[in-house]
Design a protein around this motif. Structure first.
Motif, PDB file in Angstrom:
ATOM      1  N   ALA A 166      52.504  30.748  73.993  1.00  0.00           N
ATOM      2  CA  ALA A 166      53.342  29.651  74.648  1.00  0.00           C
ATOM      3  C   ALA A 166      53.064  28.613  74.367  1.00  0.00           C
ATOM      4  O   ALA A 166      53.663  27.045  74.535  1.00  0.00           O
ATOM      5  CB  ALA A 166      53.499  29.893  75.868  1.00  0.00           C
ATOM      6  N   ARG A 167      51.785  28.284  73.963  1.00  0.00           N
ATOM      7  CA  ARG A 167      51.069  26.685  73.616  1.00  0.00           C
ATOM      8  C   ARG A 167      51.844  26.192  72.415  1.00  0.00           C
ATOM      9  O   ARG A 167      52.002  26.686  71.475  1.00  0.00           O
ATOM     10  CB  ARG A 167      49.740  26.773  73.164  1.00  0.00           C
ATOM     11  N   PRO A 168      52.107  25.104  72.745  1.00  0.00           N
ATOM     12  CA  PRO A 168      52.810  24.142  71.799  1.00  0.00           C
ATOM     13  C   PRO A 168      52.106  23.983  70.252  1.00  0.00           C
ATOM     14  O   PRO A 168      52.824  23.854  69.181  1.00  0.00           O
ATOM     15  CB  PRO A 168      53.202  22.818  72.197  1.00  0.00           C
ATOM     16  N   ASP A 169      51.088  24.063  70.289  1.00  0.00           N
ATOM     17  CA  ASP A 169      50.106  23.688  68.995  1.00  0.00           C
ATOM     18  C   ASP A 169      50.005  25.173  68.142  1.00  0.00           C
ATOM     19  O   ASP A 169      49.430  24.985  67.183  1.00  0.00           O
ATOM     20  CB  ASP A 169      48.781  23.219  69.354  1.00  0.00           C
TER      21      ASP A 169
ATOM     22  N   LEU B 121      51.095  28.624  66.456  1.00  0.00           N
ATOM     23  CA  LEU B 121      52.076  29.513  65.595  1.00  0.00           C
ATOM     24  C   LEU B 121      51.607  31.121  65.825  1.00  0.00           C
ATOM     25  O   LEU B 121      50.404  31.495  65.164  1.00  0.00           O
ATOM     26  CB  LEU B 121      52.046  29.151  64.159  1.00  0.00           C
TER      27      LEU B 121
ATOM     28  N   LYS C 157      59.224  33.624  72.274  1.00  0.00           N
ATOM     29  CA  LYS C 157      60.207  32.961  71.334  1.00  0.00           C
ATOM     30  C   LYS C 157      61.377  32.233  71.697  1.00  0.00           C
ATOM     31  O   LYS C 157      61.793  30.997  71.229  1.00  0.00           O
ATOM     32  CB  LYS C 157      60.248  34.095  70.249  1.00  0.00           C
TER      33      LYS C 157
ATOM     34  N   GLU D 207      62.048  31.138  74.382  1.00  0.00           N
ATOM     35  CA  GLU D 207      61.972  29.782  75.209  1.00  0.00           C
ATOM     36  C   GLU D 207      61.388  28.786  74.379  1.00  0.00           C
ATOM     37  O   GLU D 207      60.842  27.503  74.808  1.00  0.00           O
ATOM     38  CB  GLU D 207      61.057  30.095  76.419  1.00  0.00           C
ATOM     39  N   GLY D 208      61.146  29.177  73.015  1.00  0.00           N
ATOM     40  CA  GLY D 208      60.605  27.825  72.087  1.00  0.00           C
ATOM     41  C   GLY D 208      59.467  27.880  71.570  1.00  0.00           C
ATOM     42  O   GLY D 208      59.051  27.200  70.638  1.00  0.00           O
ATOM     43  N   GLY D 209      58.755  28.984  71.834  1.00  0.00           N
ATOM     44  CA  GLY D 209      57.431  29.407  71.540  1.00  0.00           C
ATOM     45  C   GLY D 209      57.466  29.888  69.834  1.00  0.00           C
ATOM     46  O   GLY D 209      58.495  30.345  69.446  1.00  0.00           O
ATOM     47  N   MET D 210      56.598  29.390  69.198  1.00  0.00           N
ATOM     48  CA  MET D 210      56.536  29.832  67.790  1.00  0.00           C
ATOM     49  C   MET D 210      55.756  31.021  67.381  1.00  0.00           C
ATOM     50  O   MET D 210      54.578  31.288  67.285  1.00  0.00           O
ATOM     51  CB  MET D 210      55.972  28.519  66.866  1.00  0.00           C
TER      52      MET D 210
ATOM     53  N   HIS E 180      51.072  25.965  56.983  1.00  0.00           N
ATOM     54  CA  HIS E 180      51.133  24.940  58.229  1.00  0.00           C
ATOM     55  C   HIS E 180      49.808  24.464  58.809  1.00  0.00           C
ATOM     56  O   HIS E 180      49.328  25.110  59.949  1.00  0.00           O
ATOM     57  CB  HIS E 180      51.857  25.948  59.490  1.00  0.00           C
TER      58      HIS E 180
ATOM     59  N   LYS F  78      49.300  23.658  62.261  1.00  0.00           N
ATOM     60  CA  LYS F  78      49.457  24.433  63.649  1.00  0.00           C
ATOM     61  C   LYS F  78      47.906  25.457  63.540  1.00  0.00           C
ATOM     62  O   LYS F  78      47.630  25.686  62.379  1.00  0.00           O
ATOM     63  CB  LYS F  78      50.659  25.340  63.376  1.00  0.00           C
TER      64      LYS F  78
END
Ligand code: SF4
Length: 380
Positions: free
Chosen positions: A80-83, A85, A106, A108-111, A128, A131
């Protein structure tokens, strides 16, 4: 035999079934360790070919199923962390944690990315560089060498943005724990052949001797499994407790020396919790200190992650062979592959998923229109 179809030959299946029936004189309980073996047994209705009193119970050999809830929750927190992948095999995405699953993270926006190999995750890290790529390393000794290769590759490439959340587990300590449990009713094991292609058969000899149980290293096709059962009952009836290798076409006694050396170089055994079973001493792998920089648990703060199992799920008893999936009140009612409560209903190797998928074939498979069909006692 040369081709896989020959290991699904109904004539041979019947021949081994007849041998088993001719050998067995009293009740025995045999556990197949691997979820892949469970699926073959349930899919082809092999238990219907066995005589009354000879019981097959299903073991904890589905790595997705035994990955502890706490580890799933750690995966969810990291993913769930934005940094981050987060890379995972597909069947981990729907395994429920305490509150949600990776698929929800995923959504909810998690990569979260599905990969087919740990090396795919290394490739993601190269593509990447902005990331942190974390690979969810799940599986037995079979898949651990590929994880080790990925870490070694990342180190060779000098990647600073790759790490693994390591949930690898080891089979022999789990067999030891099952046999040491007061609830144990297993008298012989069909060990998972693919694990032994890596590790060989030697680790099982002390277990067979100490607990007085036959352990048959067995393949995954119907003929493999019935031959394995026959070898097991032959030993049981003769009072022997030895390790035998039914899967000699793939397993050498010493295993794969190169893969074992790789595992030895990168991992050390640690105590590990198994979902529904509890902590089993020295039953998991952790990266050695020299590779600590690639260990996501040591790199990312996950302490304090709580874990709450569904009170309805009896997966622990299913994974220990004490209960069968249909014994669970939630089976097919509140727990289905579409809405699973526990990992054995999610995983492609889970026992609950196997019973749910194949239960209509569990009397005798149409694949084996056999004279034994009328004599079988019927499956689950
Ligand atoms: S049927 Fe569902 S709830 Fe019951 S043991 Fe299996 S996974 Fe758990």
């Amino acid at each position: 035999m040369k081709y896989v179809d020959e290991y699904r030959d109904g004539t041979l299946v019947r021949r081994y079934a007849e041998r088993i029936r001719a050998t067995v004189t009293r009740p025995w309980t045999i556990m197949e360790i691997c979820g892949g073996q469970t699926h073959t047994i349930v899919k082809y209705g092999l238990d219907a070919f066995l005589p009354e009193g000879l019981t097959l119970v299903h073991g904890p050999g589905c790595p997705v199923c035994v990955t502890p809830l706490e580890m799933i929750d750690k995966a969810l927190a990291i993913a769930a962390r934005p940094d981050i992948l987060f890379a995972s095999f597909g069947d981990m995405l729907r395994v429920p944690g305490s509150g949600k699953d990776l698929l929800t993270v995923k959504a909810e926006g998690g990569m979260v990315r599905i990969v087919y190999s740990p090396l795919d995750a290394v490739a993601l890290a190269r593509r990447h560089p902005d990331k942190q790529v974390v690979f969810f390393a799940v599986g037995f000794e079979t898949t651990a060498p590929a994880t080790a290769m990925a870490v070694r590759q990342a180190k060779r490439l000098g990647l600073k943005n790759f790490s693994i959340l390591c949930a690898h587990v080891l089979v022999p300590p789990a067999i030891d724990a099952l046999l040491s449990s007061p609830a144990n009713r297993v008298q012989a094991f069909l060990a998972a052949g693919h694990v032994c292609t890596v590790m060989g058969c030697e680790a099982y000899r002390p277990l067979a001797a100490r607990h007085r149980v036959p352990i048959i290293v067995t393949g995954f096709e119907p003929v493999d499994l019935l031959q394995g059962v026959w070898l097991a009952v032959r030993q049981l009836e003769a009072g022997r407790a030895e390790v035998e290798n039914q899967y000699a076409r793939a397993v050498r006694p010493e295993g794969n020396r190169q893969a074992r050396r790789l595992l030895e170089d990168l991992f050390e055994p640690v105590d590990r919790a198994w979902r529904g079973i509890g902590v089993i001493p020295k039953s998991g792998y952790r990266l050695r200190n020299a590779f600590a920089g690639y260990d996501a648990e040591r790199r990312f703060e996950t302490a304090g992650v709580g874990a709450q199992e569904s009170s309805l799920c009896i997966a622990g008893l299913v994974l220990q062979g004490v209960k069968k999936p249909q014994d669970c009140p939630a089976f097919g009612v509140s727990c289905t592959p579409e809405r699973p409560l526990g990992a054995p209903m999610v995983s492609s190797e889970g026992a609950c998923a196997a019973y749910h998928r194949y239960r209509s074939y569990s009397i005798v498979s149409p694949s084996f229109p056999s004279p034994l069909a009328g004599e079988g006692r019927g499956g689950g």
